[in-house]
Design an enzyme around this catalytic site. Structure first.
Site, PDB file in Angstrom:
ATOM      1  N   HIS A  22       0.695  -1.080   0.064  1.00  0.00           N
ATOM      2  CA  HIS A  22       0.032   0.070   0.140  1.00  0.00           C
ATOM      3  C   HIS A  22       0.826   1.359   0.049  1.00  0.00           C
ATOM      4  O   HIS A  22       0.544   2.479  -0.474  1.00  0.00           O
ATOM      5  CB  HIS A  22      -0.841  -0.255   1.393  1.00  0.00           C
ATOM      6  CG  HIS A  22      -2.141   0.279   1.121  1.00  0.00           C
ATOM      7  ND1 HIS A  22      -2.927   0.344  -0.073  1.00  0.00           N
ATOM      8  CD2 HIS A  22      -3.194   1.034   1.813  1.00  0.00           C
ATOM      9  CE1 HIS A  22      -4.127   0.810  -0.300  1.00  0.00           C
ATOM     10  NE2 HIS A  22      -4.304   1.226   1.138  1.00  0.00           N
ATOM     11  N   ASN A  71      -6.831   6.459   3.560  1.00  0.00           N
ATOM     12  CA  ASN A  71      -8.313   6.957   3.602  1.00  0.00           C
ATOM     13  C   ASN A  71      -8.372   8.305   3.584  1.00  0.00           C
ATOM     14  O   ASN A  71      -9.717   8.737   3.201  1.00  0.00           O
ATOM     15  CB  ASN A  71      -9.279   6.096   4.194  1.00  0.00           C
ATOM     16  CG  ASN A  71      -9.136   4.477   3.950  1.00  0.00           C
ATOM     17  OD1 ASN A  71      -8.407   3.920   3.237  1.00  0.00           O
ATOM     18  ND2 ASN A  71      -9.653   3.780   4.828  1.00  0.00           N
ATOM     19  N   ASP A  96      -0.467   2.188  -5.313  1.00  0.00           N
ATOM     20  CA  ASP A  96      -0.498   0.796  -5.628  1.00  0.00           C
ATOM     21  C   ASP A  96      -1.701   0.426  -6.313  1.00  0.00           C
ATOM     22  O   ASP A  96      -2.874   1.109  -6.186  1.00  0.00           O
ATOM     23  CB  ASP A  96      -0.448  -0.055  -4.348  1.00  0.00           C
ATOM     24  CG  ASP A  96      -1.782   0.466  -3.265  1.00  0.00           C
ATOM     25  OD1 ASP A  96      -1.938   1.613  -3.387  1.00  0.00           O
ATOM     26  OD2 ASP A  96      -2.438  -0.522  -2.944  1.00  0.00           O
ATOM     27  N   ASN A 117      -9.398   3.741  -1.871  1.00  0.00           N
ATOM     28  CA  ASN A 117     -10.083   4.750  -0.695  1.00  0.00           C
ATOM     29  C   ASN A 117      -9.189   5.816  -0.784  1.00  0.00           C
ATOM     30  O   ASN A 117      -9.646   7.126  -0.593  1.00  0.00           O
ATOM     31  CB  ASN A 117     -10.210   3.983   0.698  1.00  0.00           C
ATOM     32  CG  ASN A 117     -11.003   3.124   0.463  1.00  0.00           C
ATOM     33  OD1 ASN A 117     -12.313   3.128  -0.213  1.00  0.00           O
ATOM     34  ND2 ASN A 117     -11.306   2.240   1.501  1.00  0.00           N
TER      35      ASN A 117
END
Length: 192
Positions: A22, A71, A96, A117
């Site tokens: 991530h 997020n 990613d 997100n």
């Protein structure tokens, strides 16, 4: 409007996330910072920022790593865009992408967020989806593993060996996009 480009590496803060899939966007920005010979400094927008030029006399860059969780990346990105007076068409999100095989790159402008997100929050905060994306392939989760769990795991030992090449290619793609435009960058990096 400023002539600068805002290049954002998406990820999560803290050492426990530093080497996860991530955070590959932030790893690409570390590679760019290394090439530029600079270091990130904390900015009031809740991001780490490095201001530089791609080359002497070249395009001005603002590299940014939000210090919020993925997020909630949109607030820092929108704050930086406003602070530096940078239009969405000069914003590049490096992130990613599970829908792309590991070590492959895809570049695009606009479109959907594909369940990402960080991108969703950026689009909401910027009130547009029309910014550039350098999508760094991390591959699909194996078996029935949850995608959220997969991207929060470190790269496999095999992937770690290839990771420096992927980060190098992704940094090249960012530089090419800024210098030569999306179409030329797509032609160069999609064919690999």
């Amino acid at each position: 409007m400023s002539d600068a480009w805002l290049v954002v590496g998406l990820g999560n803060p803290g050492p426990e996330y530093a080497r996860t899939r991530h955070n590959v966007g932030q790893m690409v920005l570390d590679e760019l910072a290394s090439r530029l010979g600079g270091s990130f400094k904390v900015h009031k927008s809740r991001a780490q920022v490095l201001e530089s030029r791609l080359r002497p006399g070249g395009p001005r860059l603002v590299l940014a790593k939000p210090m919020t969780y993925m997020n909630t990346s949109g607030g820092p990105v929108a704050g930086l865009a406003k602070f530096y007076d940078i239009a969405p068409e000069k914003i590049v999100a490096v992130h990613d992408e599970i829908d792309i095989p590991f070590a492959a790159l895809k570049l695009k402008t606009g479109g959907g967020e594909g369940g990402h997100n960080g991108l969703r929050d950026m689009s909401k905060a910027l009130s547009t989806k029309d910014y550039h994306r350098v999508r760094v392939g991390v591959g699909r989760p194996p078996g029935r593993m949850d995608a959220a769990s997969y991207v929060l795991k470190p790269f496999s030992s095999t992937e770690v060996k290839e990771l420096p090449f992927l980060l190098d290619d992704a940094a090249d793609a960012v530089e090419h996009l800024v210098e030569h435009g999306l179409l030329e960058a797509q032609q160069k990096f999609h064919a690999r």
